[in-house]
Design an enzyme around this catalytic site. Structure first.
Site, PDB file in Angstrom:
ATOM      1  N   LYS A 115     -13.036  16.868 -16.055  1.00 39.72           N
ATOM      2  CA  LYS A 115     -13.693  15.340 -15.892  1.00 39.72           C
ATOM      3  C   LYS A 115     -14.357  15.385 -14.538  1.00 39.72           C
ATOM      4  CE  LYS A 115     -11.304  11.663 -14.696  1.00 39.72           C
ATOM      5  NZ  LYS A 115     -10.743  10.369 -14.590  1.00 39.72           N
TER       6      LYS A 115
ATOM      7  N   GLN B 219      -9.035  -1.741 -13.472  1.00 38.60           N
ATOM      8  CA  GLN B 219      -7.856  -1.197 -14.237  1.00 38.60           C
ATOM      9  C   GLN B 219      -6.829  -2.163 -14.436  1.00 38.60           C
ATOM     10  OE1 GLN B 219      -7.028   2.729 -13.699  1.00 38.60           O
ATOM     11  NE2 GLN B 219      -9.044   3.334 -13.194  1.00 38.60           N
TER      12      GLN B 219
ATOM     13  N   SER C 223      -6.924   0.557  -4.152  1.00 37.71           N
ATOM     14  CA  SER C 223      -7.477   1.466  -3.441  1.00 37.71           C
ATOM     15  C   SER C 223      -7.033   1.472  -1.928  1.00 37.71           C
ATOM     16  CB  SER C 223      -9.221   1.739  -3.399  1.00 37.71           C
ATOM     17  OG  SER C 223      -9.650   0.570  -3.030  1.00 37.71           O
TER      18      SER C 223
ATOM     19  N   MET D  40      -0.082   3.408  -9.047  1.00 36.81           N
ATOM     20  CA  MET D  40      -1.118   4.147  -9.722  1.00 36.81           C
ATOM     21  C   MET D  40      -2.431   4.130  -9.226  1.00 36.81           C
ATOM     22  SD  MET D  40       0.591   4.587 -12.474  1.00 36.81           S
ATOM     23  CE  MET D  40      -0.645   5.394 -13.423  1.00 36.81           C
ATOM     24  N   GLY D  41      -2.581   3.730  -7.734  1.00 31.53           N
ATOM     25  CA  GLY D  41      -3.798   3.743  -7.104  1.00 31.53           C
ATOM     26  C   GLY D  41      -4.006   4.917  -6.394  1.00 31.53           C
ATOM     27  N   THR D  42      -3.136   5.739  -5.803  1.00 34.96           N
ATOM     28  CA  THR D  42      -3.239   6.765  -4.839  1.00 34.96           C
ATOM     29  C   THR D  42      -3.494   8.028  -5.508  1.00 34.96           C
ATOM     30  OG1 THR D  42      -1.880   5.520  -3.236  1.00 34.96           O
ATOM     31  CG2 THR D  42      -2.090   7.748  -2.863  1.00 34.96           C
TER      32      THR D  42
ATOM     33  N   LYS E 250      -4.960   7.702   1.051  1.00 31.81           N
ATOM     34  CA  LYS E 250      -4.705   6.355   0.492  1.00 31.81           C
ATOM     35  C   LYS E 250      -3.129   6.143   0.375  1.00 31.81           C
ATOM     36  CE  LYS E 250      -8.271   5.737  -3.102  1.00 31.81           C
ATOM     37  NZ  LYS E 250      -8.421   5.556  -4.751  1.00 31.81           N
TER      38      LYS E 250
ATOM     39  N   GLY F 189       2.071   8.001  -9.881  1.00 37.53           N
ATOM     40  CA  GLY F 189       0.999   8.371 -11.030  1.00 37.53           C
ATOM     41  C   GLY F 189      -0.182   8.825 -10.161  1.00 37.53           C
TER      42      GLY F 189
END
Length: 329
Positions: free
Chosen positions: A75, A146, A207, A227-229, A234, A300
């Protein structure tokens, strides 16, 4: 997925991905690839993610090979923070799939929707396997693109009775409130400490570069999905939580290097051996939650194999339904 029986290059654009991939199919794809990773049947390659020095953008590559699902690919994409002002999604990406038998490029798949739905599926898988069965209040920290995906996926895993949320810009919570209303659930905008005080499950999807949730705020029995890092620097939660919670992740190597655990590792609060791949729980090799009052945390980080799994499923379904475009190479 080996696609050597298909003629030419298969193209599955964003609109088709949204037609063929729903939350259950994304959940199954992500859960399966986590299990394959834990068995050693699938592995991610090192992540490349850099600031490009233009438009405040982060750009990079996530790739890997799933021997069980026969998915090989990469990706390519990143995060453009100014896109929202132009009516575009901040996260932009495309997924390239290759035939593992020959190395031939077989598919180009739009990655924006799939990134959102697979990220939501990841936290949903963690809730399914780690949250208390009697969880009633869902907390959301963050209200970006998201967040609504996270909310819709999470409520399918437990019988939640209320949604509480916080965002740096409170007016942006209106989108989450609308989703909650659509789901028939009461919604309340709260300060971060009160979100933690009320929630049985908390999803952080920001973020941020500093802790938004403190260790002392988290009540016993909470499950937290961070789920953001996904980049060095971050941070969404207090690193002290890694001493308090039982920690799980999608991939340990990413968790300790670019995930939420990176800060706790530097501070000596957690070591590689203290973090359990969620796939071990899925496969039955780890028992998961041990007791009701235990705090569980899922880091995550977002692995390339998640993208390849949902993209491979999108290609299969799009071809079956006659929605894919094929061109000769």
């Amino acid at each position: 997925m080996s696609t050597n029986n298909q003629a030419g290059l298969v193209i599955v654009p964003e609109a088709v991905c949204q037609q063929v991939i729903d939350r259950p199919s994304a959940f199954t794809a992500v859960e399966s690839v986590f299990a394959a990773m834990a068995r050693g049947d699938a592995y991610n390659f090192p992540v490349i993610r850099e600031a490009i020095g233009y438009a405040d953008a982060l750009y990079g590559f996530k790739s890997g090979f799933d021997r069980a699902g026969m998915a090989l690919g990469v990706k390519s994409g990143g995060y453009w923070p100014g896109n929202a002002d132009q009516g575009l999604t901040n996260h932009q990406s495309t997924i390239f799939l290759f035939d593992p038998d020959t190395g031939k490029l077989t598919a180009l798949v739009g990655g924006n929707y799939l990134t959102a739905v697979r990220t939501a599926a990841s936290s949903a898988v963690s809730i399914a396997h780690l949250a208390r069965q009697d969880a009633k209040v869902l907390g959301i920290i963050g209200a970006g693109h998201q967040a609504s995906f996270q909310l819709r996926a999470a409520v399918e895993q437990r019988q939640f009775e209320k949604i509480v949320a916080w965002n740096k810009s409170p007016e942006r919570l209106a989108s989450l409130a609308a989703v909650a209303a659509d789901l028939g659930l009461p919604f309340e905008s709260l300060e971060r400490e009160e979100v933690a005080a009320q929630s049985d499950v908390i999803i952080t999807i920001t973020s941020a570069k500093e802790a938004l949730l403190l260790n002392d705020w988290i009540r016993p029995g909470t499950h937290i999905a961070c789920m953001g890092t996904d980049t060095r620097g971050k941070q969404e939660v207090d690193s002290a939580l890694f001493s308090t919670a039982t920690v799980y992740t999608d991939e340990v190597a990413q968790s300790v290097s670019i995930g939420e655990a990176q800060h706790a590792v530097v501070e000596g609060l957690v070591a590689h051996k203290d973090i359990t791949p969620l796939g071990d729980v899925i496969n039955g090799d780890h028992g998961g939650r041990n007791f009701a009052e235990e705090i569980t945390l899922f880091d995550g980080t977002g692995v390339g194999l998640q993208d390849l799994a949902v993209a491979s499923t999108a290609v299969e379904l799009a071809v079956e339904q006659g929605l894919a475009t094929s061109i000769a190479l």
